[in-house]
Design an enzyme around this catalytic site. Sequence first.
Site, mmCIF file in Angstrom:
data_model
loop_
_atom_site.group_PDB
_atom_site.id
_atom_site.type_symbol
_atom_site.label_atom_id
_atom_site.label_comp_id
_atom_site.label_asym_id
_atom_site.label_seq_id
_atom_site.Cartn_x
_atom_site.Cartn_y
_atom_site.Cartn_z
ATOM 1 N N ARG A 182 0.672 -1.067 0.068
ATOM 2 C CA ARG A 182 0.057 -0.026 -0.078
ATOM 3 C C ARG A 182 0.849 1.314 0.004
ATOM 4 O O ARG A 182 0.543 2.278 -0.667
ATOM 5 C CB ARG A 182 -0.799 -0.119 1.277
ATOM 6 C CG ARG A 182 -1.952 -0.984 1.178
ATOM 7 C CD ARG A 182 -3.065 -0.909 2.286
ATOM 8 N NE ARG A 182 -3.701 0.202 2.279
ATOM 9 C CZ ARG A 182 -4.515 0.885 3.046
ATOM 10 N NH1 ARG A 182 -4.475 0.471 4.371
ATOM 11 N NH2 ARG A 182 -4.983 2.123 2.921
ATOM 12 N N CYS A 241 -1.030 6.856 8.470
ATOM 13 C CA CYS A 241 -1.223 5.832 8.202
ATOM 14 C C CYS A 241 -2.461 5.804 7.386
ATOM 15 O O CYS A 241 -2.328 6.774 6.559
ATOM 16 C CB CYS A 241 -1.868 4.651 9.309
ATOM 17 S SG CYS A 241 -3.078 5.261 10.294
#
Length: 284
Positions: A182, A241
């Site tokens: 990711r 995040c």
Amino acid sequence: MSSAQLLTAQQLAARLSEPDLLVLDCRFALEDPSYGARVYQENHIPGAHFADLERDLSAPVRKGVTGRHPLPDPAELALKLQAWGLRQDSQVVLYDDGPGAFAARAWWLLHWLGKRDGVYLLDGGLAAWKAAGLALTNGESSLRPGDFQGQPDASLLIDAATLQAQLGQPGLALLDARAQPRFRGEVEPIDPVAGHIPGAQCAAFTDNLGSDGRFLPPEQLHQRFSALLRGRPVDELVAYCGSGVTACHNLFALSLAGFPLPRLYAGSWSEWITDPRRPVATGD
């Protein structure tokens, strides 16, 4: 002393009858938002109350403005904590299924509101409790309202505009808690744009744990984050995040390692990409 503290399953079991103990079940699944409440009803640690990530530990999403898990209103969160029984002198134990990200979000929120002593994560989470053969219940947990009065600490946060203005500064250490695929932008199962904030380093939160699902010793965590800091001051570190949840796991681990608590970009990637003028990077 570090505000990040751990309890083993056996230590928690020995303290369950203590009157000043508050246990919060923080289980959640991003792919199934009803999961936590459902499994709490099936079984939980005796005396635990359920804290839902989206209903209790986040504010409602404002589409195109916020990330996926905005910080809750501090006054509303304080009232919920009071209803669960939090007092100024309570001992608090937080758990989820095991990795600890959702429990760490609750830990960070308590720290943000000023509850910094006597707050623990159950090391290994409910998986460790079950592995130890300890009792679970599906019964209701008694409520005894508390008196906790929290005040948010703005110094623990950085907003998108301030962060964007600091991009490229040599002292900035920007740690992304998501997994490498990711971070690199190779896959993006949740958000509409893939990649990371320019200048960030991948610091996957799962690397804070050993193969047994428990936190690494503080000395190993200190080595991990020292290597990521590369000599930069920890007060210039920013954690983020996908939505401000797993970054809290890195913040807990940093505190466990003895570092002062750095800033959280709470909106994180899912907020960053709401403005197409903000830069995006892919790859390493």
